[in-house]
Design an enzyme around this catalytic site. Sequence first.
Site, PDB file in Angstrom:
ATOM      1  N   LYS A 146       5.036   8.792   8.976  1.00 36.74           N
ATOM      2  CA  LYS A 146       4.844   8.227  10.310  1.00 36.74           C
ATOM      3  C   LYS A 146       5.790   8.841  11.333  1.00 36.74           C
ATOM      4  O   LYS A 146       5.550   9.915  11.848  1.00 36.74           O
ATOM      5  CB  LYS A 146       5.009   6.700  10.280  1.00 36.74           C
ATOM      6  CG  LYS A 146       4.182   5.980   9.213  1.00 36.74           C
ATOM      7  CD  LYS A 146       2.712   6.007   9.504  1.00 36.74           C
ATOM      8  CE  LYS A 146       1.958   5.137   8.518  1.00 36.74           C
ATOM      9  NZ  LYS A 146       0.512   5.219   8.663  1.00 36.74           N
ATOM     10  N   ASP A 156       9.593   2.748  -0.558  1.00 39.69           N
ATOM     11  CA  ASP A 156       8.584   3.392   0.287  1.00 39.69           C
ATOM     12  C   ASP A 156       8.813   2.979   1.737  1.00 39.69           C
ATOM     13  O   ASP A 156       8.436   1.889   2.156  1.00 39.69           O
ATOM     14  CB  ASP A 156       7.188   2.988  -0.192  1.00 39.69           C
ATOM     15  CG  ASP A 156       6.075   3.598   0.647  1.00 39.69           C
ATOM     16  OD1 ASP A 156       6.386   4.279   1.648  1.00 39.69           O
ATOM     17  OD2 ASP A 156       4.893   3.382   0.318  1.00 39.69           O
ATOM     18  N   TYR A 190       0.849  -1.186   0.000  1.00 39.56           N
ATOM     19  CA  TYR A 190       0.000   0.000   0.000  1.00 39.56           C
ATOM     20  C   TYR A 190       0.885   1.236   0.000  1.00 39.56           C
ATOM     21  O   TYR A 190       1.769   1.377   0.838  1.00 39.56           O
ATOM     22  CB  TYR A 190      -0.897   0.004   1.241  1.00 39.56           C
ATOM     23  CG  TYR A 190      -1.790   1.215   1.353  1.00 39.56           C
ATOM     24  CD1 TYR A 190      -2.897   1.357   0.522  1.00 39.56           C
ATOM     25  CD2 TYR A 190      -1.536   2.200   2.299  1.00 39.56           C
ATOM     26  CE1 TYR A 190      -3.725   2.470   0.625  1.00 39.56           C
ATOM     27  CE2 TYR A 190      -2.362   3.312   2.417  1.00 39.56           C
ATOM     28  CZ  TYR A 190      -3.457   3.440   1.576  1.00 39.56           C
ATOM     29  OH  TYR A 190      -4.268   4.545   1.685  1.00 39.56           O
TER      30      TYR A 190
END
Length: 438
Positions: A277, A249, A154
Amino acid sequence: MNSGESLMVDLGRMQSRALQERAERLFPGGVNSPVRGFRSVGGEPPFVARAEGAYLYDADGNRYLDYFGSWGPMILGHAFPPVVEAIQRAARDSASFGASTKAEGDLAELVMACYPVIERMRFVSSGTEATMSAIRVARGATGRKRIVKFEGCYHGHSDGLLIKAGSGVATLGIPGSAGVPEEIARLTMALPFNNLAAVEEAFEAYPNEIACIILEPVVGNAGCIAPKDGYLEGLRRIASKHGALLIVDEVMTGFRLALGGALELYGVDADLVTLGKIVGGGLPCGVFGGKRQFMELLAPLGPVYQAGTLSGNPLAMAAGLATVGYLREHGTEVYPQLEAVSKAVSEGVAAEAENAGVPVTLNRVGSMWTWFFTGDPVTDYADAAKSDTAAFGRFHRAMLQAGIWLPPAQFEAAFLGIAHGESEVAATVAAAREAFRG
């Protein structure tokens, strides 16, 4: 495991239930992000009122041991005092300027010190912005349109990346997303993770058409899936051979698996890297950066346009400086502690499953892991999809009843932070023992 909720728990969440009923009148499905819903695990989601250290407290005053940590960034624990103080100091000077600040450069220097591959970077407000911007740079650099991604990875909810995207998409059983034009979807090739031959075949089928390969180096959105030996190096070789960019990523793995993330852990080079994050200390923040020759294609220097009023937001910069600064100063203590506690809790629960005759496969890399409810190895999304999601749902409900809040989906990695210790491990393993017996 008991598939129902007890009367005691029902009565103990009256405020949460009322808040959920109101939310359903305001938001689609009662949530502002699908992964917050409990549709795949059953039961009712508690509404969080506050958090501290390793614990969440709901609107009814119930306490829960937190194993999703705001989906990764709470590596130092909730309301970590230096982070709170940094945000408070920054807020006194205003929450946003829409102009450059010293703090942007300060945090960028910290990030670059941890990620030598990042020669130039740009802050954004989310991981979705970071990945879609990195892909735009790759297309601008190569003049090509197609991209390669991997099943179960994702990379945010931009149109071209919602193809076999794992995470909430997989949890809800959606193969992609309505609203994504076929013309855009056709430009994305979703290949099986850990399969280099499939990548070679894609480049042979579309010579000089693929702009980039983008991947999670450790999959966290189909559950935790590690790369096989040589896989990341193989992707680097294939991308270089065919003139495509390799985008790693690290929105989830960055600063979590090591101070330099998965690139440091596995010793892999990348053309572009995305972060999020932890780099924002729990506030909205993302990064895309990499080699200077590609990043300087961005406006105002080059023809690739990207912008954001809240990029480099002063509150996020303050939280990021406090968080990344702490990790850099105390990393020699933090990362061994995370490794030890994650190993103890993940293996402890897996052992209880084995003792109870419940088929569970544990995948773990550092302080992220998944208990897959299957007895078979899990090396890609197809393997993960064979998990018994109903059994996971029963386990999730039993653990929540015992005050242990796991990610509410089989296809999400669990996380912990430095606030978790021996007592939290013992409580979690004991709760799992009862859950598997139930």
